[in-house]
Write a protein that holds these residues in place. Structure first.
Motif, PDB file in Angstrom:
ATOM      1  N   SER A 138      -2.890   2.392   1.342  1.00 44.43           N
ATOM      2  CA  SER A 138      -3.900   2.265   0.298  1.00 44.43           C
ATOM      3  C   SER A 138      -4.939   1.248   0.738  1.00 44.43           C
ATOM      4  CB  SER A 138      -3.263   1.816  -1.021  1.00 44.43           C
ATOM      5  OG  SER A 138      -2.940   0.436  -0.972  1.00 44.43           O
ATOM      6  N   ALA A 139      -6.006   1.112  -0.032  1.00 43.35           N
ATOM      7  CA  ALA A 139      -7.010   0.095   0.268  1.00 43.35           C
ATOM      8  C   ALA A 139      -6.451  -1.308   0.071  1.00 43.35           C
ATOM      9  CB  ALA A 139      -8.232   0.306  -0.621  1.00 43.35           C
ATOM     10  N   CYS A 140      -5.281  -1.410  -0.576  1.00 47.87           N
ATOM     11  CA  CYS A 140      -4.616  -2.695  -0.766  1.00 47.87           C
ATOM     12  C   CYS A 140      -3.544  -2.927   0.286  1.00 47.87           C
ATOM     13  CB  CYS A 140      -4.003  -2.759  -2.173  1.00 47.87           C
ATOM     14  SG  CYS A 140      -5.216  -2.747  -3.509  1.00 47.87           S
ATOM     15  N   GLY A 141      -3.455  -2.046   1.271  1.00 50.76           N
ATOM     16  CA  GLY A 141      -2.481  -2.212   2.329  1.00 50.76           C
ATOM     17  C   GLY A 141      -1.419  -1.127   2.315  1.00 50.76           C
ATOM     18  N   LEU A 142      -0.463  -1.274   3.211  1.00 48.67           N
ATOM     19  CA  LEU A 142       0.649  -0.336   3.303  1.00 48.67           C
ATOM     20  C   LEU A 142       1.654  -0.678   2.218  1.00 48.67           C
ATOM     21  CD1 LEU A 142       1.958   1.984   4.929  1.00 48.67           C
ATOM     22  CD2 LEU A 142       3.089   0.232   6.315  1.00 48.67           C
TER      23      LEU A 142
END
Length: 305
Positions: free
Chosen positions: A136-140
């Motif tokens: 995601s744009a917030c990381g894995l």
């Protein structure tokens, strides 16, 4: 819930067949633990130094592409991370995907109407279905962290096996309980659109960890209240709510209170570490939104339950 004849949302992204498998995506801590074990050997050989250089370049190349191996999640989730192993839903995924599409569509209708009343435009979020892990744009993110909202790309994420966990591990069955989970994450999207998320992030930077946790609790309780607002409209405007549905949602809200989860997982309760609110608080704020149906009555930052 009466939902099968309702509108489906077009804002579903199904990544269940393309989610990174656990074996193919080692967590950041695991990657670097392994790296530090082999670095002394690598530096001792010419080929080792070359491979190490390639690895470092590759890592930062991924960072430039927006993929961060050190990230294990992000955004706001309906519950705190859970240590239990995942339980696959198997053949039930298609039916559940259809259900969450209906719930998402109904939240779209609710919040479009509410935003129009505030002279604002509601931007519909995407809902991403995944299995085990997702970029995601917030990381894995790992599915063990539960459903979450990522403000970076304004998307909701859910591994549908979470619903099996709700039933078998948390004791919170029922379709309205499942709908509450989606409505809660949509509540975080509403906070993002209204600028509440940005204000809280800015305020948190100058606070201690306990102070930041307190703001996180207020954010989560407000998302619960916003979920209740959706329930209010689903009941009064579209007659989707059946007998027993409200009790399902209240039971789910209670089941994922910080105090109950901590008591179950570690046998003790540490209020200073709460990030989502107690069972009592979550029930009360969802009920407030459900009964009153007004955004202004969900100001958890000025009121206390």
């Amino acid at each position: 819930m009466r939902w099968k004849d309702s509108r489906r949302s077009d804002n579903i992204e199904d990544e269940r067949d393309s989610s990174p498998p656990r074996s193919a995506a080692m967590g950041g801590a695991g990657v670097f633990s392994l790296l530090f074990r082999v670095v002394p050997y690598l530096l001792g050989t010419k080929i080792g130094r070359i491979l190490l250089a390639i690895g470092v370049v590759g890592y930062f190349g991924l960072r430039m592409l927006g993929i961060d191996l050190m990230q294990t999640g992000g955004g706001s989730s309906v519950v705190a991370p859970r240590p239990e192993s995942r339980v696959p839903v198997a053949d039930k995924n298609d039916s559940l995907a259809d259900f969450v599409s209906v719930v998402l569509a109904d939240t779209e209708d609710t919040w479009t109407t509410i935003f129009q009343g505030m002279n604002k435009v509601y931007e519909k979020p995407k809902l991403v279905l995944f299995r085990d892990r997702v970029n995601s744009a917030c990381g894995l993110a790992d599915s063990a962290m539960g459903p979450f909202y990522c403000p970076g790309n304004r998307k909701l994420y859910i591994d549908l096996s979470f619903y099996q966990d709700m039933k078998s591990k948390l004791g919170a069955p029922g379709d309205f309980a499942q709908a509450y989970v989606i409505a809660h994450e949509v509540g975080h999207h509403v906070q993002n659109l209204l600028g509440i998320n940005a204000k809280v992030e800015q305020a948190s930077r100058s606070l201690s960890k306990n102070g930041a946790n307190g703001l996180s609790v207020k954010m989560e309780l407000q998302a619960d209240c916003f979920a209740g607002i959706w329930g209010h409209f689903a009941k009064n405007e579209r007659d989707m709510i059946e007998a027993g549905d409200l009790e399902e949602a209240l039971n789910a809200a209670a089941a994922i209170g910080d105090d109950r989860l901590q008591e179950q997982s570690q046998g003790s309760v540490r209020p200073e570490s709460f990030t989502h609110g107690t069972s009592k608080q979550r029930v009360e704020w969802f009920r407030r939104g459900f009964d009153q149906g007004k955004v202004e009555n969900c100001d958890t930052f000025r009121q206390s339950s």
